[in-house]
Design an enzyme around this catalytic site. Structure first.
Site, PDB file in Angstrom:
ATOM      1  N   MET A 178      -8.938   8.089  -0.535  1.00 20.38           N
ATOM      2  CA  MET A 178      -9.641   8.369   0.753  1.00 20.38           C
ATOM      3  C   MET A 178     -10.205   9.925   0.490  1.00 20.38           C
ATOM      4  O   MET A 178      -9.370  10.805   0.054  1.00 20.38           O
ATOM      5  CB  MET A 178      -8.874   8.564   2.236  1.00 20.38           C
ATOM      6  CG  MET A 178      -8.446   7.046   2.376  1.00 20.38           C
ATOM      7  SD  MET A 178      -7.760   7.125   4.045  1.00 20.38           S
ATOM      8  CE  MET A 178      -6.715   5.647   3.981  1.00 20.38           C
ATOM      9  N   ASP A 216      -4.587   3.567  -2.076  1.00 21.87           N
ATOM     10  CA  ASP A 216      -5.755   4.111  -1.112  1.00 21.87           C
ATOM     11  C   ASP A 216      -6.239   5.255  -1.539  1.00 21.87           C
ATOM     12  O   ASP A 216      -5.631   6.462  -1.247  1.00 21.87           O
ATOM     13  CB  ASP A 216      -5.357   3.882   0.229  1.00 21.87           C
ATOM     14  CG  ASP A 216      -5.179   2.457   0.798  1.00 21.87           C
ATOM     15  OD1 ASP A 216      -6.107   1.585   0.838  1.00 21.87           O
ATOM     16  OD2 ASP A 216      -3.959   2.218   1.212  1.00 21.87           O
ATOM     17  N   MET A 218     -11.466  -5.539   5.686  1.00 22.34           N
ATOM     18  CA  MET A 218     -10.681  -4.954   6.464  1.00 22.34           C
ATOM     19  C   MET A 218     -10.340  -5.541   7.721  1.00 22.34           C
ATOM     20  O   MET A 218     -11.266  -6.333   8.576  1.00 22.34           O
ATOM     21  CB  MET A 218     -11.296  -3.565   6.966  1.00 22.34           C
ATOM     22  CG  MET A 218     -11.616  -2.586   5.698  1.00 22.34           C
ATOM     23  SD  MET A 218     -10.283  -2.175   4.758  1.00 22.34           S
ATOM     24  CE  MET A 218      -9.063  -1.615   5.939  1.00 22.34           C
ATOM     25  N   HIS A 243      -1.398  -1.410  -4.189  1.00 21.11           N
ATOM     26  CA  HIS A 243      -2.659  -1.041  -3.501  1.00 21.11           C
ATOM     27  C   HIS A 243      -2.713   0.483  -3.254  1.00 21.11           C
ATOM     28  O   HIS A 243      -1.779   1.173  -2.692  1.00 21.11           O
ATOM     29  CB  HIS A 243      -2.638  -1.699  -2.131  1.00 21.11           C
ATOM     30  CG  HIS A 243      -3.999  -1.525  -1.515  1.00 21.11           C
ATOM     31  ND1 HIS A 243      -5.152  -2.277  -1.802  1.00 21.11           N
ATOM     32  CD2 HIS A 243      -4.334  -0.758  -0.365  1.00 21.11           C
ATOM     33  CE1 HIS A 243      -6.104  -2.039  -0.843  1.00 21.11           C
ATOM     34  NE2 HIS A 243      -5.698  -1.086  -0.300  1.00 21.11           N
ATOM     35  N   ASP A 301      -6.717  -6.219   4.593  1.00 18.95           N
ATOM     36  CA  ASP A 301      -6.003  -5.049   4.423  1.00 18.95           C
ATOM     37  C   ASP A 301      -6.057  -4.329   5.903  1.00 18.95           C
ATOM     38  O   ASP A 301      -7.146  -3.981   6.441  1.00 18.95           O
ATOM     39  CB  ASP A 301      -6.975  -4.028   3.606  1.00 18.95           C
ATOM     40  CG  ASP A 301      -6.409  -2.804   3.428  1.00 18.95           C
ATOM     41  OD1 ASP A 301      -5.211  -2.558   3.767  1.00 18.95           O
ATOM     42  OD2 ASP A 301      -6.759  -2.136   2.768  1.00 18.95           O
ATOM     43  N   MET A 310     -11.978   4.435  -0.649  1.00 18.53           N
ATOM     44  CA  MET A 310     -12.533   4.647   0.704  1.00 18.53           C
ATOM     45  C   MET A 310     -13.449   6.149   0.562  1.00 18.53           C
ATOM     46  O   MET A 310     -13.120   7.055   0.959  1.00 18.53           O
ATOM     47  CB  MET A 310     -11.731   4.559   1.881  1.00 18.53           C
ATOM     48  CG  MET A 310     -11.261   3.269   2.369  1.00 18.53           C
ATOM     49  SD  MET A 310      -9.746   3.223   3.270  1.00 18.53           S
ATOM     50  CE  MET A 310      -8.465   3.272   1.586  1.00 18.53           C
ATOM     51  N   SER A 312       0.781  -1.272  -0.112  1.00 15.66           N
ATOM     52  CA  SER A 312      -0.449  -0.022  -0.143  1.00 15.66           C
ATOM     53  C   SER A 312       0.778   1.329   0.033  1.00 15.66           C
ATOM     54  O   SER A 312       1.649   1.342   0.924  1.00 15.66           O
ATOM     55  CB  SER A 312      -0.876   0.089   1.245  1.00 15.66           C
ATOM     56  OG  SER A 312      -1.529   1.435   1.406  1.00 15.66           O
ATOM     57  N   HIS A 363      -8.418   1.008  -3.868  1.00 17.64           N
ATOM     58  CA  HIS A 363      -9.030   0.671  -2.788  1.00 17.64           C
ATOM     59  C   HIS A 363     -10.011   2.143  -2.643  1.00 17.64           C
ATOM     60  O   HIS A 363      -9.140   2.993  -1.958  1.00 17.64           O
ATOM     61  CB  HIS A 363      -8.300   0.311  -1.550  1.00 17.64           C
ATOM     62  CG  HIS A 363      -9.103   0.062  -0.258  1.00 17.64           C
ATOM     63  ND1 HIS A 363      -8.541   0.003   0.802  1.00 17.64           N
ATOM     64  CD2 HIS A 363     -10.467   0.038  -0.059  1.00 17.64           C
ATOM     65  CE1 HIS A 363      -9.545  -0.354   1.888  1.00 17.64           C
ATOM     66  NE2 HIS A 363     -10.721  -0.293   1.313  1.00 17.64           N
TER      67      HIS A 363
HETATM   68  C1  DX5 Z   1      -6.252   1.987   5.214  1.00 19.70           C
HETATM   69  C2  DX5 Z   1      -5.797   1.500   4.253  1.00 19.70           C
HETATM   70  C3  DX5 Z   1      -5.009   0.439   4.297  1.00 19.70           C
HETATM   71  C4  DX5 Z   1      -3.473   0.871   4.931  1.00 19.70           C
HETATM   72  C5  DX5 Z   1      -2.818  -0.184   5.452  1.00 19.70           C
HETATM   73  O1  DX5 Z   1      -7.730   2.350   5.614  1.00 19.70           O
HETATM   74  O2  DX5 Z   1      -6.915   0.722   3.514  1.00 19.70           O
HETATM   75  O3  DX5 Z   1      -4.549   0.072   3.019  1.00 19.70           O
HETATM   76  O4  DX5 Z   1      -2.636   1.223   3.875  1.00 19.70           O
HETATM   77  O5  DX5 Z   1      -1.727   0.294   6.090  1.00 19.70           O
HETATM   78  P1  DX5 Z   1      -0.910  -1.046   7.219  1.00 19.70           P
HETATM   79  O6  DX5 Z   1      -0.450  -2.029   6.374  1.00 19.70           O
HETATM   80  O7  DX5 Z   1       0.151   0.091   7.539  1.00 19.70           O
HETATM   81  O8  DX5 Z   1      -2.163  -1.044   8.276  1.00 19.70           O
HETATM   82 ZN    ZN Z   2      -6.562  -0.210   1.687  1.00 21.17          ZN
END
Ligand code: DX5
Ligand code: ZN
Length: 219
Positions: free
Chosen positions: A38, A36, A138, A34, A176, A69, A10, A67
């Protein structure tokens, strides 16, 4: 144990001023990148959006595992497929008609993933899985990297694995959040075959070596 493990670092844990370098640092070791997204709305954090994904797409050969969010994925998700994402995952909690979004994503050329956040039971979504290529469970509350892994959430992975195997569905199960050297084997034992790792990869001195280590531990 899964025989076809995929590791997806990620970039949330990478240096955002050097995203292209961070992507290239795991080429050849990782399977997917990956990404993310947001929106400061669905989750209380803000990361990157479509223009960054479009630029980054040109900078690496790694397939993108986006991903989302974000609120209103019905409006925004297909843009990521059109930008060349290999897989686009959106949250069940943000979608009124997840199957319709999955259909749009597949028409736009990507695979479709459904994400289940910490407080959402998986049972209500099992019947929708034939519309999807991936189920993201998650293992933290979505929104921030670097949180502690919540082992009790692996019960959802076990439930989904049973359902997928019984129904002979073609679907990956991705975990994740807090996935690291000390937690990845439990995820694999529960039935996950696809593993997101942010801190465990980009917090390491050698991100590619960290990916290889995680793969060995999951296999
Ligand atoms: C958080 C993200 C994850 C995050 C995981 O909401 O969806 O993908 O990057 O990070 P780690 O591996 O540090 O928990
Ligand atoms: Zn993620």
């Amino acid at each position: 144990m899964p025989d076809n493990v995929l590791i997806a670092p990620s970039i949330l844990a990478a240096d955002f001023a050097r995203l292209a370098d961070s992507a290239r640092a795991v080429e050849g070791a990782a399977d997917w990148l990956h990404v993310d997204v947001m929106d400061y709305h669905f989750v209380p954090n803000l990361t990157i959006g479509l223009p960054v994904v479009q630029s980054l797409r040109k900078a690496t050969t790694l397939p993108f595992d986006c991903h989302l969010m974000i609120a209103d994925p019905a409006r925004w998700a297909t843009g990521y497929a059109e930008a060349g994402a290999y897989n686009v995952t959106f949250h069940a909690e943000a979608a009124a008609d997840p199957a319709a979004i999955a259909k749009d994503l597949r028409s736009a050329g990507s695979r479709a993933g459904l994400a289940i956040d910490r407080d959402t039971p998986v049972e209500g979504y099992l019947e929708l899985l034939p519309h999807f290529d991936l189920l993201l469970i998650m293992t933290i509350k979505a929104g921030f990297g670097g949180q502690a892994f919540l082992p009790e959430l692996l019960d959802k992975v076990r439930t989904a694995r049973r359902h997928i195997d019984t129904g002979h569905l073609e679907l990956r199960i991705e975990v994740d959040g807090g996935v690291a050297e000390d937690t990845i084997a439990a995820c694999a034992e529960a039935g996950a075959d696809t593993f997101v790792a942010g801190t465990a990869v980009y917090g390491a001195d050698d991100p590619a070596a960290a990916v290889r280590k995680l793969r060995a531990l999951a296999s």
